[in-house]
Design a protein around this motif. Structure first.
Motif, PDB file in Angstrom:
ATOM      1  N   UNK A   1       0.424  72.158  98.251  1.00 51.49           N
ATOM      2  CA  UNK A   1       0.455  71.976  96.806  1.00 51.49           C
ATOM      3  C   UNK A   1      -0.407  73.044  96.144  1.00 51.49           C
ATOM      4  N   UNK A   2       0.172  73.811  95.210  1.00 52.69           N
ATOM      5  CA  UNK A   2      -0.587  74.801  94.457  1.00 52.69           C
ATOM      6  C   UNK A   2      -1.316  74.119  93.310  1.00 52.69           C
ATOM      7  N   UNK A   3      -2.587  74.429  93.149  1.00 51.33           N
ATOM      8  CA  UNK A   3      -3.387  73.836  92.082  1.00 51.33           C
ATOM      9  C   UNK A   3      -4.601  74.721  91.846  1.00 51.33           C
ATOM     10  N   UNK A   4      -5.328  74.426  90.769  1.00 53.70           N
ATOM     11  CA  UNK A   4      -6.548  75.166  90.444  1.00 53.70           C
ATOM     12  C   UNK A   4      -7.715  74.190  90.357  1.00 53.70           C
ATOM     13  N   UNK A   5      -8.908  74.689  90.673  1.00 57.37           N
ATOM     14  CA  UNK A   5     -10.095  73.844  90.652  1.00 57.37           C
ATOM     15  C   UNK A   5     -11.274  74.615  90.092  1.00 57.37           C
ATOM     16  N   UNK A   6     -12.204  73.886  89.505  1.00 56.35           N
ATOM     17  CA  UNK A   6     -13.454  74.444  89.016  1.00 56.35           C
ATOM     18  C   UNK A   6     -14.603  73.664  89.643  1.00 56.35           C
ATOM     19  N   UNK A   7     -15.488  74.371  90.332  1.00 55.81           N
ATOM     20  CA  UNK A   7     -16.690  73.773  90.913  1.00 55.81           C
ATOM     21  C   UNK A   7     -17.869  74.079  89.999  1.00 55.81           C
ATOM     22  N   UNK A   8     -18.642  73.068  89.643  1.00 52.05           N
ATOM     23  CA  UNK A   8     -19.892  73.253  88.899  1.00 52.05           C
ATOM     24  C   UNK A   8     -21.034  72.811  89.802  1.00 52.05           C
ATOM     25  N   UNK A   9     -21.808  73.761  90.287  1.00 48.47           N
ATOM     26  CA  UNK A   9     -22.892  73.494  91.242  1.00 48.47           C
ATOM     27  C   UNK A   9     -23.978  74.537  91.020  1.00 48.47           C
ATOM     28  N   UNK A  10     -25.209  74.091  90.775  1.00 51.61           N
ATOM     29  CA  UNK A  10     -26.286  75.034  90.451  1.00 51.61           C
ATOM     30  C   UNK A  10     -26.978  75.612  91.677  1.00 51.61           C
ATOM     31  N   UNK A  11     -26.674  75.108  92.861  1.00 52.15           N
ATOM     32  CA  UNK A  11     -27.255  75.663  94.082  1.00 52.15           C
ATOM     33  C   UNK A  11     -26.223  76.578  94.742  1.00 52.15           C
ATOM     34  N   UNK A  12     -26.427  77.898  94.714  1.00 53.24           N
ATOM     35  CA  UNK A  12     -25.410  78.843  95.190  1.00 53.24           C
ATOM     36  C   UNK A  12     -24.946  78.611  96.625  1.00 53.24           C
ATOM     37  N   UNK A  13     -25.874  78.281  97.525  1.00 53.72           N
ATOM     38  CA  UNK A  13     -25.472  78.083  98.918  1.00 53.72           C
ATOM     39  C   UNK A  13     -24.566  76.860  99.058  1.00 53.72           C
ATOM     40  N   UNK A  14     -24.880  75.789  98.334  1.00 45.51           N
ATOM     41  CA  UNK A  14     -24.025  74.609  98.381  1.00 45.51           C
ATOM     42  C   UNK A  14     -22.668  74.898  97.759  1.00 45.51           C
ATOM     43  N   UNK A  15     -22.653  75.672  96.696  1.00 43.41           N
ATOM     44  CA  UNK A  15     -21.385  76.034  96.055  1.00 43.41           C
ATOM     45  C   UNK A  15     -20.523  76.856  97.003  1.00 43.41           C
ATOM     46  N   UNK A  16     -21.144  77.819  97.691  1.00 41.08           N
ATOM     47  CA  UNK A  16     -20.399  78.642  98.644  1.00 41.08           C
ATOM     48  C   UNK A  16     -19.861  77.799  99.788  1.00 41.08           C
ATOM     49  N   UNK A  17     -20.690  76.881 100.286  1.00 41.54           N
ATOM     50  CA  UNK A  17     -20.258  76.029 101.396  1.00 41.54           C
ATOM     51  C   UNK A  17     -19.087  75.137 100.973  1.00 41.54           C
ATOM     52  N   UNK A  18     -19.163  74.565  99.776  1.00 41.69           N
ATOM     53  CA  UNK A  18     -18.082  73.714  99.288  1.00 41.69           C
ATOM     54  C   UNK A  18     -16.811  74.519  99.101  1.00 41.69           C
ATOM     55  N   UNK A  19     -16.936  75.728  98.553  1.00 48.88           N
ATOM     56  CA  UNK A  19     -15.756  76.575  98.357  1.00 48.88           C
ATOM     57  C   UNK A  19     -15.123  76.942  99.700  1.00 48.88           C
ATOM     58  N   UNK A  20     -15.950  77.228 100.690  1.00 51.41           N
ATOM     59  CA  UNK A  20     -15.422  77.593 102.011  1.00 51.41           C
ATOM     60  C   UNK A  20     -14.707  76.415 102.666  1.00 51.41           C
ATOM     61  N   UNK A  21     -15.290  75.215 102.562  1.00 52.52           N
ATOM     62  CA  UNK A  21     -14.639  74.040 103.156  1.00 52.52           C
ATOM     63  C   UNK A  21     -13.344  73.696 102.421  1.00 52.52           C
ATOM     64  N   UNK A  22     -13.343  73.880 101.095  1.00 50.94           N
ATOM     65  CA  UNK A  22     -12.103  73.639 100.340  1.00 50.94           C
ATOM     66  C   UNK A  22     -11.005  74.600 100.770  1.00 50.94           C
ATOM     67  N   UNK A  23     -11.368  75.839 101.069  1.00 46.48           N
ATOM     68  CA  UNK A  23     -10.374  76.821 101.507  1.00 46.48           C
ATOM     69  C   UNK A  23      -9.713  76.395 102.812  1.00 46.48           C
ATOM     70  N   UNK A  24     -10.473  75.706 103.666  1.00 47.55           N
ATOM     71  CA  UNK A  24      -9.912  75.214 104.920  1.00 47.55           C
ATOM     72  C   UNK A  24      -9.065  73.961 104.699  1.00 47.55           C
ATOM     73  N   UNK A  25      -9.549  73.061 103.850  1.00 44.09           N
ATOM     74  CA  UNK A  25      -8.869  71.782 103.643  1.00 44.09           C
ATOM     75  C   UNK A  25      -7.662  71.923 102.727  1.00 44.09           C
TER      76      UNK A  25
END
Length: 261
Positions: A1-25
């Motif tokens: 399914x194609x979709x768009x998402x916006x992550x709001x996270x003030x801790x850069x490392x956590x934001x990067x980790x969440x983005x990386x896991x989302x790319x896998x899932x």
């Protein structure tokens, strides 16, 4: 399914980790990242993402406050994004999220839990259709979450306010409304007003919610001081208070207070 998402996270490392896991899932998901609640509101209104992943604790606006502002500003003819809150709250708060059917992710985000969230969001998006009143369920969820995650505080009785070189002790019984204004809060009285620096979100837990109703993210009014409520052609509400000349906007989030019984 194609979709768009916006992550709001003030801790850069956590934001990067969440983005990386989302790319896998969810490989097809196009993701943007911002670092605070104010930026989340601005970017969400500009980009209209399908999914919002909001950290609860961020500089400026919290994730809940950002979601509430978006609910007020979101176009009537557009489906509201699927909301996922990222939280380090304890089990009590998690139960509140589960009870209101808003999905959540606990920090640090676990891949298995994220895959479950992705499945829930995909199922929601597959069933979603542009419809009248697309915000109704989200507004009810936000109202419940904001009330359940607020901290109790001692009831306010007197408000010290600077007036020139002196301090005026304003009795709470004199107050008909509080209105946020830049760095101040206007304390509106039947006759006149004073300014205080205490943010509205710090005042709110000290007010009796049966006496003072929040009607907008920047406005709280004494319920018994309300004279009338009107709705314009676009369906937006405003109210007038006895003994005050101005009118006050009522946001979508709190319009439910004024439904005819």
């Amino acid at each position: 399914m194609n979709a768009t998402a916006l992550i709001a996270e003030d801790e850069p490392l956590l934001a990067q980790a969440l983005q990386a896991e989302l790319a896998l899932a969810w490989p097809e998901l196009v993701v943007r990242v911002v670092g605070d609640g104010d930026a989340a509101v601005a970017q969400a209104l500009a980009l209209r993402p399908d999914v919002l992943l909001l950290d609860i604790r961020m500089p400026g606006q919290s994730g809940l406050e950002a979601a509430a502002e978006l609910a007020e500003e979101w176009p009537d003819d557009q489906p509201f994004p699927a909301l996922v809150f990222v939280t380090a709250y304890d089990a009590y708060a998690v139960q509140a999220f589960e009870a209101q059917a808003v999905d959540y992710l606990l920090k640090p985000v676990q891949p298995g839990r994220l895959r479950l969230t992705v499945q829930r969001v995909q199922a929601l998006l597959a069933q979603r259709r542009p419809a009248t009143g697309p915000l109704d369920a989200t507004l009810e969820q936000l109202r419940c979450l904001m009330s359940q995650t607020s901290s109790p505080a001692a009831r306010l009785q007197v408000i010290p306010a600077s007036v020139g070189n002196s301090i005026r002790m304003v009795q709470l019984s004199e107050v008909v409304a509080f209105e946020a204004a830049d760095k101040y809060v206007r304390v509106l009285l039947a006759q006149g007003e004073v300014l205080i620096r205490t943010p509205l979100k710090e005042l709110m837990p000290q007010l009796d919610p049966a006496v003072f109703w929040q009607v907008h993210r920047g406005t709280v009014v004494r319920a018994e001081a309300i004279e009338s409520v009107t709705r314009n052609e676009a369906g937006r509400m405003s109210l007038r208070l006895r003994a005050r000349p101005e009118s006050f906007a009522v946001s979508r989030l709190y319009a439910d207070r004024f439904r005819a019984m």
